[in-house]
Design a protein around this motif. Structure first.
Motif, PDB file in Angstrom:
ATOM      1  N   THR A 207       0.825  -1.206   0.000  1.00 43.68           N
ATOM      2  CA  THR A 207       0.000   0.000   0.000  1.00 43.68           C
ATOM      3  C   THR A 207       0.857   1.252   0.000  1.00 43.68           C
ATOM      4  OG1 THR A 207      -1.764  -1.159   1.195  1.00 43.68           O
ATOM      5  CG2 THR A 207      -1.800   1.247   1.247  1.00 43.68           C
ATOM      6  N   GLU A 208       1.919   1.257   0.822  1.00 47.21           N
ATOM      7  CA  GLU A 208       2.806   2.416   0.896  1.00 47.21           C
ATOM      8  C   GLU A 208       3.485   2.682  -0.442  1.00 47.21           C
ATOM      9  OE1 GLU A 208       4.528   5.644   2.892  1.00 47.21           O
ATOM     10  OE2 GLU A 208       2.960   4.255   3.560  1.00 47.21           O
ATOM     11  N   ARG A 209       3.750   1.627  -1.203  1.00 46.27           N
ATOM     12  CA  ARG A 209       4.393   1.781  -2.514  1.00 46.27           C
ATOM     13  C   ARG A 209       3.395   2.114  -3.613  1.00 46.27           C
ATOM     14  NH1 ARG A 209       7.205  -3.017  -4.396  1.00 46.27           N
ATOM     15  NH2 ARG A 209       8.138  -1.530  -5.856  1.00 46.27           N
ATOM     16  N   GLY A 210       2.113   2.227  -3.255  1.00 48.38           N
ATOM     17  CA  GLY A 210       1.097   2.589  -4.234  1.00 48.38           C
ATOM     18  C   GLY A 210       0.667   1.449  -5.126  1.00 48.38           C
ATOM     19  N   ILE A 211       0.875   0.212  -4.687  1.00 47.91           N
ATOM     20  CA  ILE A 211       0.515  -0.964  -5.493  1.00 47.91           C
ATOM     21  C   ILE A 211      -0.851  -1.476  -5.065  1.00 47.91           C
ATOM     22  CG2 ILE A 211       1.137  -3.363  -5.984  1.00 47.91           C
ATOM     23  CD1 ILE A 211       4.049  -2.574  -5.720  1.00 47.91           C
ATOM     24  N   ASP A 212      -1.739  -1.622  -6.042  1.00 47.74           N
ATOM     25  CA  ASP A 212      -3.087  -2.107  -5.770  1.00 47.74           C
ATOM     26  C   ASP A 212      -3.043  -3.584  -5.373  1.00 47.74           C
ATOM     27  OD1 ASP A 212      -6.047  -1.872  -5.880  1.00 47.74           O
ATOM     28  OD2 ASP A 212      -5.803  -3.365  -7.483  1.00 47.74           O
TER      29      ASP A 212
ATOM     30  N   LEU B 148       7.131 -11.068   1.895  1.00 48.38           N
ATOM     31  CA  LEU B 148       7.447  -9.748   2.428  1.00 48.38           C
ATOM     32  C   LEU B 148       8.682  -9.166   1.752  1.00 48.38           C
ATOM     33  CD1 LEU B 148       6.872  -7.513   4.455  1.00 48.38           C
ATOM     34  CD2 LEU B 148       8.112  -8.812   6.171  1.00 48.38           C
ATOM     35  N   ARG B 149       9.715  -9.992   1.562  1.00 39.52           N
ATOM     36  CA  ARG B 149      10.931  -9.503   0.878  1.00 39.52           C
ATOM     37  C   ARG B 149      10.620  -9.116  -0.563  1.00 39.52           C
ATOM     38  NH1 ARG B 149      13.278 -13.941   3.612  1.00 39.52           N
ATOM     39  NH2 ARG B 149      13.323 -15.143   1.677  1.00 39.52           N
ATOM     40  N   ARG B 150       9.790  -9.908  -1.228  1.00 44.86           N
ATOM     41  CA  ARG B 150       9.447  -9.595  -2.624  1.00 44.86           C
ATOM     42  C   ARG B 150       8.586  -8.338  -2.728  1.00 44.86           C
ATOM     43  NH1 ARG B 150       7.542 -15.743  -3.784  1.00 44.86           N
ATOM     44  NH2 ARG B 150       9.585 -16.748  -3.684  1.00 44.86           N
ATOM     45  N   ALA B 151       7.772  -8.085  -1.690  1.00 46.91           N
ATOM     46  CA  ALA B 151       6.879  -6.923  -1.720  1.00 46.91           C
ATOM     47  C   ALA B 151       7.650  -5.614  -1.795  1.00 46.91           C
ATOM     48  CB  ALA B 151       5.979  -6.939  -0.487  1.00 46.91           C
ATOM     49  N   VAL B 152       8.890  -5.628  -1.353  1.00 44.75           N
ATOM     50  CA  VAL B 152       9.702  -4.405  -1.373  1.00 44.75           C
ATOM     51  C   VAL B 152      10.020  -3.969  -2.796  1.00 44.75           C
ATOM     52  CG1 VAL B 152      11.896  -3.403  -0.635  1.00 44.75           C
ATOM     53  CG2 VAL B 152      10.673  -4.947   0.888  1.00 44.75           C
ATOM     54  N   THR B 153      10.156  -4.917  -3.717  1.00 44.64           N
ATOM     55  CA  THR B 153      10.560  -4.582  -5.089  1.00 44.64           C
ATOM     56  C   THR B 153       9.543  -4.979  -6.147  1.00 44.64           C
ATOM     57  OG1 THR B 153      11.752  -6.697  -5.239  1.00 44.64           O
ATOM     58  CG2 THR B 153      13.002  -4.774  -4.499  1.00 44.64           C
ATOM     59  N   ALA B 154       8.508  -5.729  -5.793  1.00 46.04           N
ATOM     60  CA  ALA B 154       7.534  -6.222  -6.776  1.00 46.04           C
ATOM     61  C   ALA B 154       6.802  -5.063  -7.447  1.00 46.04           C
ATOM     62  CB  ALA B 154       6.533  -7.160  -6.096  1.00 46.04           C
ATOM     63  N   SER B 155       6.486  -5.257  -8.732  1.00 51.00           N
ATOM     64  CA  SER B 155       5.752  -4.222  -9.476  1.00 51.00           C
ATOM     65  C   SER B 155       4.248  -4.411  -9.387  1.00 51.00           C
ATOM     66  CB  SER B 155       6.179  -4.233 -10.943  1.00 51.00           C
ATOM     67  OG  SER B 155       5.938  -5.510 -11.525  1.00 51.00           O
ATOM     68  N   SER B 156       3.802  -5.551  -8.869  1.00 47.93           N
ATOM     69  CA  SER B 156       2.380  -5.805  -8.677  1.00 47.93           C
ATOM     70  C   SER B 156       2.226  -6.770  -7.509  1.00 47.93           C
ATOM     71  CB  SER B 156       1.739  -6.388  -9.926  1.00 47.93           C
ATOM     72  OG  SER B 156       2.224  -7.692 -10.179  1.00 47.93           O
ATOM     73  N   ALA B 157       1.024  -6.828  -6.950  1.00 41.22           N
ATOM     74  CA  ALA B 157       0.773  -7.732  -5.833  1.00 41.22           C
ATOM     75  C   ALA B 157       0.926  -9.190  -6.264  1.00 41.22           C
ATOM     76  CB  ALA B 157      -0.625  -7.488  -5.257  1.00 41.22           C
ATOM     77  N   VAL B 158       0.514  -9.505  -7.470  1.00 38.45           N
ATOM     78  CA  VAL B 158       0.585 -10.886  -7.957  1.00 38.45           C
ATOM     79  C   VAL B 158       2.018 -11.363  -8.078  1.00 38.45           C
ATOM     80  CG1 VAL B 158      -0.031 -12.418  -9.879  1.00 38.45           C
ATOM     81  CG2 VAL B 158      -1.605 -10.621  -9.165  1.00 38.45           C
ATOM     82  N   GLU B 159       2.925 -10.419  -8.325  1.00 39.62           N
ATOM     83  CA  GLU B 159       4.336 -10.783  -8.551  1.00 39.62           C
ATOM     84  C   GLU B 159       4.976 -11.426  -7.319  1.00 39.62           C
ATOM     85  OE1 GLU B 159       8.401  -8.365  -9.626  1.00 39.62           O
ATOM     86  OE2 GLU B 159       6.542  -7.751 -10.637  1.00 39.62           O
TER      87      GLU B 159
END
Length: 302
Positions: free
Chosen positions: A259-264, A286-297
Motif C-alpha cells: 500500500t505504501e508503494r502505491g501498489i493495488d 514480504l521480501r518480494r513486496a519491497v521490489t515487486a511491481s504488482s501484488a501478484v508478482e
C-alpha cells in the motif's frame, strides 16, 4: 520493567556522547562539546541492601571546563518519588567522584516533561536546603525535523527528536525525513539509527509507519539484520505460543508495504496473504513486496 523506548532515550547518549552539547544548546543552556567520554558504571548502590541505578552515566571531558558527570534518565510518566531519587543520585555522584554532576531527563510525554522540569526544593520552607533543577528534553522543546536538510545537519539530534516526538501529529513526515537521509548513509551509521528509533517508538502507532518506511526506503526487510529480527520473533512466538499472532503481523506488514508503494492489492491476493499461516512463506512474500511491481508478482515463484 524496562521497555524499549526507555532504553533508546538514554542509550543514544552512549552511542553519541556529543549529543548532550547539542541537546543542551537546543534547550538554551551551553555546555562545551566533550573531547573524550568514559562510560561509567550505573550502579549507585550503597553498602546497605538498597539498590539504586541511574539509566546512563557518562564522564565528559572538555577542553575548557573540568570534567562533567552526566546522568541521563528516561522518564515515561510522572512519579512523585523521582525527585528525591534524582537528588540522591546527584549528591552521591558528587561525593563519590568529586566532580560536578548534571542530570538530563528525556521524555516522550509533554505533561511528564513539564512536570520533570519544575524545580523541586528540599528542606524547611523558610530555608530550602537543596533545589533540584534537571535539564529536560521532550516534545515540548525538542525540534520537529521534517526537512531532510535539517536531519542531515545533525543525525543524532534528529534521531532523539524523532523519539521524543513519537506521538506528534507530524510523526509521519518526521520519520520520512529520517529514512530519506539514511538512504545514502553507510550501514555503520544507518543501523544504529534504525534500532534506536525502532526501540523508541515501541508499540506506539508510529512504529508501523517506521517499519514500512524502513522497508520501502531502505530495503531493511532484505537485510541480514531483518532476518535476525524475524528469527528472534519466530523463536519467541513458538516459545510463548504466539505463532498465530506472528503470522498475522507478517501478513499486515506485506499489505502495508504494498500500500505504501502505491501498489493495488486485489481481493484474491489480499485473501491469499491474510490466509497464509506459514511464517517462511510470508517472509519470502514480504521480501518480494519491497521490489515487486504488482501484488501478484510476490507469488510468482511459488
Amino acid at each position: 520493567m524496562v521497555v524499549a523506548p526507555h532504553e533508546a532515550m538514554h542509550r543514544i547518549f552512549q552511542e553519541y556522547p556529543e549529543l548532550f552539547s547539542r541537546v543542551s544548546e537546543v534547550l538554551g543552556v551551553t555546555f562545551t562539546s566533550p573531547i573524550s567520554t568514559t562510560l561509567l558504571p550505573t550502579d549507585l548502590t550503597e553498602t546497605q541492601p538498597v539498590e539504586r541505578r541511574v539509566d546512563t552515566l557518562l564522564r565528559l571531558e572538555t577542553e575548557d571546563d573540568e570534567p562533567l558527570l552526566l546522568a541521563i534518565e528516561s522518564q515515561g510518566e510522572k512519579d512523585p518519588r523521582k525527585p528525591a531519587s534524582w537528588t540522591y543520585y546527584a549528591a552521591y555522584l558528587l561525593a563519590k567522584y568529586r566532580l560536578q554532576p548534571m542530570l538530563l531527563v528525556v521524555c516522550q510525554d509533554r505533561a511528564t516533561a513539564e512536570w520533570a522540569a519544575r524545580p523541586v526544593s528540599f528542606g524547611p520552607r523558610q530555608w530550602p536546603l537543596l533545589t533540584l533543577r534537571p535539564l529536560v528534553a521532550g516534545p515540548h522543546n525538542m525540534p520537529v525535523m521534517t526537512n531532510p536538510a535539517e536531519v542531515r545537519k545533525d543525525l543524532p539530534l534528529a534521531t532523539l527528536a524523532a523519539i521524543t516526538h513519537a506521538k506528534h501529529q507530524d510523526i509521519g513526515a518526521i520519520l520520512k525525513a529520517m529514512t530519506t537521509v539514511l538512504q545514502d548513509q553507510p550501514d555503520a551509521v544507518k543501523n544504529p539509527v534504525i534500532e534506536f528509533i525502532s526501540q523508541g517508538l515501541g508499540k506506539l502507532p508510529a512504529a508501523a509507519q517506521w517499519r514500512t518506511l524502513v522497508a520501502v526506503d531502505l530495503s531493511f526487510y532484505k537485510s541480514p539484520l531483518f532476518e535476525e529480527v524475524r528469527d528472534e520473533a519466530r523463536t519467541e512466538g513458538r516459545t510463548e505460543g504466539r505463532t498465530e499472532g506472528e503470522t498475522q503481523r507478517a501478513a499486515e506488514d506485506i499489505l502495508i508495504v504494498l500500500t505504501e508503494r502505491g501498489i493495488d492489492v486485489p481481493e484474491d491476493a489480499r485473501e491469499r496473504i491474510t490466509g497464509c499461516s506459514d511464517p517462511e512463506t510470508l517472509n519470502r512474500w514480504l521480501r518480494r513486496a519491497v521490489t515487486a511491481s504488482s501484488a501478484v508478482e510476490i507469488f510468482e515463484a511459488e
